[in-house]
Write a protein that holds these residues in place. Structure first.
Motif, PDB file in Angstrom:
ATOM      1  N   TRP A  83      -2.341  20.743  -9.754  1.00 34.94           N
ATOM      2  CA  TRP A  83      -2.348  19.989  -8.510  1.00 34.94           C
ATOM      3  C   TRP A  83      -0.936  19.585  -8.074  1.00 34.94           C
ATOM      4  N   ARG A  84       0.052  19.977  -8.884  1.00 31.71           N
ATOM      5  CA  ARG A  84       1.420  19.548  -8.643  1.00 31.71           C
ATOM      6  C   ARG A  84       1.880  19.832  -7.213  1.00 31.71           C
ATOM      7  N   TYR A  85       1.730  21.091  -6.787  1.00 32.16           N
ATOM      8  CA  TYR A  85       2.277  21.441  -5.470  1.00 32.16           C
ATOM      9  C   TYR A  85       1.452  20.916  -4.305  1.00 32.16           C
ATOM     10  N   PRO A  86       0.111  21.051  -4.345  1.00 31.91           N
ATOM     11  CA  PRO A  86      -0.670  20.445  -3.251  1.00 31.91           C
ATOM     12  C   PRO A  86      -0.414  18.938  -3.127  1.00 31.91           C
ATOM     13  N   PHE A  87      -0.310  18.265  -4.265  1.00 26.23           N
ATOM     14  CA  PHE A  87      -0.053  16.831  -4.277  1.00 26.23           C
ATOM     15  C   PHE A  87       1.281  16.525  -3.593  1.00 26.23           C
ATOM     16  N   ALA A  88       2.322  17.306  -3.981  1.00 26.63           N
ATOM     17  CA  ALA A  88       3.652  17.107  -3.402  1.00 26.63           C
ATOM     18  C   ALA A  88       3.598  17.285  -1.893  1.00 26.63           C
ATOM     19  N   LEU A  89       2.872  18.304  -1.460  1.00 31.68           N
ATOM     20  CA  LEU A  89       2.779  18.592  -0.031  1.00 31.68           C
ATOM     21  C   LEU A  89       2.214  17.396   0.722  1.00 31.68           C
ATOM     22  N   GLY A  90       1.144  16.818   0.169  1.00 38.17           N
ATOM     23  CA  GLY A  90       0.523  15.660   0.795  1.00 38.17           C
ATOM     24  C   GLY A  90       1.478  14.482   0.877  1.00 38.17           C
ATOM     25  N   VAL A  91       2.156  14.198  -0.237  1.00 37.82           N
ATOM     26  CA  VAL A  91       3.069  13.049  -0.277  1.00 37.82           C
ATOM     27  C   VAL A  91       4.204  13.254   0.722  1.00 37.82           C
ATOM     28  N   TYR A  92       4.758  14.469   0.727  1.00 36.93           N
ATOM     29  CA  TYR A  92       5.876  14.722   1.646  1.00 36.93           C
ATOM     30  C   TYR A  92       5.454  14.637   3.105  1.00 36.93           C
ATOM     31  N   ALA A  93       4.221  15.048   3.395  1.00 38.90           N
ATOM     32  CA  ALA A  93       3.747  14.979   4.777  1.00 38.90           C
ATOM     33  C   ALA A  93       3.721  13.525   5.235  1.00 38.90           C
ATOM     34  N   VAL A  94       3.188  12.646   4.385  1.00 37.18           N
ATOM     35  CA  VAL A  94       3.087  11.236   4.752  1.00 37.18           C
ATOM     36  C   VAL A  94       4.473  10.614   4.919  1.00 37.18           C
ATOM     37  N   VAL A  95       5.328  10.809   3.872  1.00 35.60           N
ATOM     38  CA  VAL A  95       6.650  10.188   3.910  1.00 35.60           C
ATOM     39  C   VAL A  95       7.506  10.795   5.019  1.00 35.60           C
ATOM     40  N   GLY A  96       7.356  12.097   5.221  1.00 34.50           N
ATOM     41  CA  GLY A  96       8.122  12.762   6.272  1.00 34.50           C
ATOM     42  C   GLY A  96       7.790  12.172   7.635  1.00 34.50           C
ATOM     43  N   LEU A  97       6.494  11.974   7.882  1.00 31.75           N
ATOM     44  CA  LEU A  97       6.078  11.401   9.164  1.00 31.75           C
ATOM     45  C   LEU A  97       6.625   9.994   9.331  1.00 31.75           C
ATOM     46  N   VAL A 119       0.836  -1.203   0.000  1.00 33.39           N
ATOM     47  CA  VAL A 119       0.000   0.000   0.000  1.00 33.39           C
ATOM     48  C   VAL A 119       0.875   1.258   0.000  1.00 33.39           C
ATOM     49  N   LEU A 120       2.012   1.193   0.701  1.00 33.03           N
ATOM     50  CA  LEU A 120       2.912   2.352   0.735  1.00 33.03           C
ATOM     51  C   LEU A 120       3.831   2.381  -0.498  1.00 33.03           C
ATOM     52  N   GLY A 121       4.387   1.226  -0.840  1.00 33.57           N
ATOM     53  CA  GLY A 121       5.452   1.178  -1.841  1.00 33.57           C
ATOM     54  C   GLY A 121       4.978   1.411  -3.263  1.00 33.57           C
ATOM     55  N   VAL A 122       3.826   0.835  -3.639  1.00 33.23           N
ATOM     56  CA  VAL A 122       3.392   0.944  -5.031  1.00 33.23           C
ATOM     57  C   VAL A 122       3.063   2.388  -5.419  1.00 33.23           C
ATOM     58  N   PRO A 123       2.201   3.078  -4.647  1.00 32.10           N
ATOM     59  CA  PRO A 123       1.905   4.469  -5.041  1.00 32.10           C
ATOM     60  C   PRO A 123       3.147   5.360  -5.021  1.00 32.10           C
TER      61      PRO A 123
END
Lengths: 573, 368
Positions: A311-325, A89-93
């Protein structure tokens, strides 16, 4: 059986090497390999069928008739399945985001996703304890003060906690496999579907996903293997909640110290190896069914990327929040704790100090001895593994010695077996029963590390040797060089980067090794991994964290050096 | 420098794959000999037997008056004092030009200053002066080739072995290097064994050549002999262009005869015989005619006429395909000749060799 027979022929072929030195070195390396690996594992297997010096199935009968023995088997499988689900679930996306979108700063995201791959999972477990320990964890404290409640958000000492941390540390396997497949897939396959009239989602469903499924499966298999072999995470998170998996149950039995305990541990070890073997066999079978393999493999191409538009930047923000945590929060927690005067104090400037570092480096005898031992062990093990691995790789890659595939298999075998089992095999083989007693010595750790880690040096040397075209050696021979000179002047200089990478690949994990060490260390031979584990387990989080923080910094540094060395190839490691 | 002698050399791999079969060659001191054949014919294995990378299953190999290989003895390559240029050059990427070239001297434990001097000379000999400090990655393919050549020459070997050395170069450079190799050979008087699958290269270089097929030497001779008088349809087809016209031998006079070509209105052609006919006349077989031996004439001037099905301009000549009663003849004309597709044209085989039928069907036709 054929392999065994072929292996028996190897010594005869090696004796035919044109030079005396070649003969001696080749034979010595193969003999050492047998002593390091084949013998101890053979002893382990044999002993699992032994009770009071008689052949017997008693051990297995006890394993499968007492709940506290068979429950861990079931829990191991359950932990493995949930973990690989989370890993997928984490690795594929994440792999898709890195390989196929135009999200900004993808390189950074990629490196973040590879970070857990290099860090020891028990340090990850420690860090997550600091974040999510029921009352004192940073996140739980924050949650309780924000919500005005006395119930923590999440208790890390639980099956769910084990799955979560295990998933965070094993998703890179899926990530690496899927990213590779997505990047190497020939874009014309997808373009052809578009020309046929399929829209973006249709192309993904009909072409892309079916072609990467084998890679997803392969990544999940590796993650599963990694999970069932792991000791650190279930030991730190599960044992407190009385949840045992095979590795921790074996550990507990060995710690009990009596004869029956060792015998049950041995039988459980064989079960654990059997579990790993089933996964490897299934993995092979899955790979053999891959029709897409030929299409995907090959040189890397420029894949078509999905344009995220506005949606490039909002999308990046979301991804970084998850991976950062997931990746950075535990490291930050670890660093913060390492500077605290004591675990549990609020994070205020007045409570920060460098005392912990001074203490572990200059004062505390346990950590000083551990650092000394581990550095020495890692230096010796890495150097010996490179010498042994290179000789064996030369035999396998460059000679026509019969049985060379068996040599290959025997070097690779211990690495496919959980470290806990390798350690137990060493105890059984080298505790005096066969005339040599290395128990509680530096030597038994070294022998175990060599058995387990020579594979990395071997694989890198073999890859480098495969790049050395035979004509380069022949050109030296026809120039008049003897086999020693060919080695010194041509082969070794050409494979030196591979050998150095192999050295680092052994050095880095042995420096902080826990799983094997915790079963083999003696009163005078603590290692860094053992010291961190014991300090953490005894509740000295701040001191354990300081030592762990040093390890994290050193390991990240080694990985950066390795990347420089291997250039583009490091990404595949 | 020395002669090389192969005496009934056979090399079998893995029990039953015969790479080289009963090969005997006497290469005199100072000769250039090319081993020519399609891929898999055993030419590279033969060269590697000479080098000592492979030992013969049977037979003997002599360099000068020294027995170097037999089924019992094998002098290692390092002690044969040979030079070799490999197909992929095998220039060591971690050594600069001078270190690559000087290596054979280094292993012979020569003093540093002498190595330097002689390696510099060899580098200059192949035209690389000024590039001594460069690394292979900074050199072009042709330059790497020259480094390999200099390295093979520097220790004044008994003989120089070359394994398809020019096959990785572009056409222009290949042509140039061919003449440079000949030039070096003349200046140094080396014995030279050269493996190639390029017949043009073999023709230019060889004193004599060995055409190989399936591990056997099918013909040995000078380029002229092999081109003009191939001993089998395989050789005829492999070297240069060839017409094979079904024919029958109707008259015979020693090594000469007369054959009829049924498809060409039973045109009678004088020919030489490749071998003693096995049966009584008329003997079925094929007539081998080089395109340049097909005499062309205007419509109405010759007995036999065909239709030009294709005329291709190749620069130095016009390549023609002519349909004669259903059989295709290849012929050639000067580049400016006024010949167009569809035109009727007279043809006559001027010089021909007759091969008996069974010879063509015994599996020796070129598959390359």
């Amino acid at each position: 059986m054929n392999r065994v027979l072929a292996f028996a022929r190897a010594p005869f072929d090696l004796l035919r090497s044109p030079t005396l030195a070649g003969r001696l070195v080749g034979l010595a390396a193969v003999a050492l390999l047998v002593v390091l690996t084949a013998f101890p594992l053979g002893v382990l297997f044999h002993r699992s069928f032994e009770r009071e010096a008689q052949l017997s199935l008693q051990n297995y009968v006890e394993v499968f008739s007492a709940a506290r023995n068979y429950q861990p088997i079931w829990d191991t499988v359950k932990l493995g399945l949930w973990t690989v689900l989370l890993a997928a679930v984490l690795g594929v996306p994440l792999a898709w985001v890195v390989a196929r979108t135009n999200m900004p700063r993808r390189r950074i995201l990629e490196n973040l996703c590879l970070l857990p791959y290099m860090l020891p999972p028990f340090i990850g477990a420690m860090a997550w304890i600091q974040l999510l320990a029921p009352r004192s964890g940073y996140i739980n404290q924050l949650w309780m003060s924000l919500m005005g409640t006395r119930d923590p958000l999440f208790n890390i000492y639980s099956f769910g906690g084990m799955v979560m941390v295990m998933g965070f540390y094993s998703f890179p396997f899926v990530f690496i496999a899927v990213r590779g497949a997505l990047e190497r897939m020939n874009p014309s396959l997808e373009e052809a579907a578009s020309i046929c009239g399929a829209r973006t989602l249709r192309v993904a469903r009909d072409i892309t996903v079916p072609l990467v499924i084998p890679s997803i499966m392969a990544g999940m298999m590796l993650a599963f293997l990694y999970t069932v072999s792991n000791f650190g995470i279930p030991a730190l998170l599960g044992m407190r909640a009385r949840i045992f998996v095979l590795t921790t149950r074996i550990y507990a039995y060995i710690l009990r110290g009596d004869m029956v305990g060792i015998q049950l541990a041995t039988a459980l070890s064989v079960v654990l190896v059997g579990l790993a073997a089933i996964i490897l066999i299934v993995n092979r079978w899955v790979i053999s069914k891959q029709h897409g393999a030929a299409i995907i493999s090959g040189k890397s191409v420029r894949p078509t990327r999905v344009e995220l538009g506005r949606w490039r930047y909002p999308f990046a923000l979301g991804v970084y929040a998850v991976v950062g945590l997931m990746v950075l929060a535990p490291i930050v927690a670890l660093m913060l704790t390492s500077f605290l005067r004591a675990w549990g104090l609020p994070l205020r400037w007045a409570n920060f100090t460098v005392r912990n570092y001074e203490y572990i480096l200059f004062e505390f005898p346990l950590t000083r001895a551990a650092i000394q031992n581990s550095v020495m062990l890692a230096l010796v093990a890495a150097s010996a593994a490179v010498v042994l691995g290179t000789v064996l790789a030369y035999i396998v890659v460059k000679t026509r010695t019969r049985g060379r595939q068996a040599v290959d298999a025997l070097v690779t075998l211990p690495n496919a077996i959980p470290g806990t089992v390798v350690a137990l095999a060493m105890i059984l083989a080298w505790s005096g029963r066969f005339g040599i007693n290395l128990y509680n010595t530096f030597a038994i750790l070294l022998v175990a590390y060599l058995s387990y880690y020579t594979f990395y040096a071997f694989r890198n040397a073999a890859a480098a040797l495969a790049q050395v075209h035979p004509s380069l050696e022949e050109a030296a021979t026809i120039s008049g060089a003897g086999s020693g000179a060919v080695m010194r002047d041509v082969v070794i200089p050409l494979i030196r980067p591979g050998m150095l990478a192999g050295w680092l690949l052994v050095f880095a994990p042995t420096l902080r090794e826990l799983t094997i060490s915790i079963l083999l260390y003696g009163p005078y031979t603590p290692t860094i991994g053992v010291a961190v584990f014991d300090l953490q387990d005894a509740g000295y989080f701040h001191i354990a964290s300081a030592l762990a923080a040093i390890i994290v910094v050193v390991i990240v540094g080694i990985n950066l050096v390795m990347r420089k060395l291997l250039g583009g190839r490091a990404r595949a490691m | 420098m020395a002669s090389i002698s192969l005496r009934n050399v056979t090399k079998t791999f893995g029990g039953n794959v015969q790479a080289v079969h009963d090969m005997s060659l006497e290469i005199a001191h100072g000769e250039i000999v090319c081993l020519l054949g399609p891929s898999g014919c055993g030419k590279t294995t033969t060269l590697r037997l000479v080098a000592g990378f492979e030992g013969p299953t049977a037979g003997e190999l002599w360099i000068g008056d020294r027995l170097v290989s037999s089924s019992r003895t094998l002098v290692p390559p390092a002690r044969r004092n040979l030079g070799m240029v490999f197909q992929d050059y095998a220039v060591w990427p971690h050594k600069n030009v001078l270190d690559n070239v000087g290596y054979p001297l280094k292993v012979r434990k020569m003093s540093r200053s002498r190595i330097r001097k002689r390696a510099t000379e060899a580098t200059a000999l192949v035209g690389l002066e000024g590039l001594e400090k460069r690394y292979p990655e900074q050199l072009s393919g042709g330059q790497q080739q020259r480094v390999a050549l200099a390295r093979a020459l520097v220790a004044e070997p008994e003989a120089l072995l070359l394994d398809e050395p020019l096959s990785n170069l572009d056409a222009k450079l290949r042509e140039k290097m061919r003449f440079e190799i000949m030039d070096l050979h003349q200046r140094l008087g080396l014995t030279l064994v050269y493996v190639t699958h390029d017949q043009a290269e073999a023709m230019v270089l060889s004193d004599w050549m060995v055409v190989m097929n399936r591990g056997k030497a099918v013909q040995v001779g000078t380029p002229w002999e092999i081109y003009r008088s191939p001993s089998s349809p395989f050789v005829a087809d492999f070297i240069g262009l060839a017409n094979f016209l079904p024919a029958q031998l109707v008259e015979r006079n020693g090594q000469q005869g007369i054959a009829e070509i049924p498809a060409a209105g039973s045109q009678r052609v004088e020919c030489s015989l490749a071998s003693e006919p096995s049966g009584s006349l008329p003997v079925p077989g094929v007539l081998f005619v080089r395109p340049e031996d097909v005499e062309l004439s205007s419509e109405g001037e010759a007995d036999i006429e065909g239709t030009v099905t294709r005329a291709t301009f190749l620069g130095a000549r016009l390549d023609l395909r002519v349909d004669v009663g259903g059989a295709e003849w290849r012929a050639e004309a000067p580049p400016g000749a006024d010949i167009a597709q569809g035109q009727a044209i007279g043809v006559k085989a001027q010089r021909a060799i007759f091969f008996e039928k069974e010879e063509q069907t015994d599996g020796e036709t070129a598959d390359a």
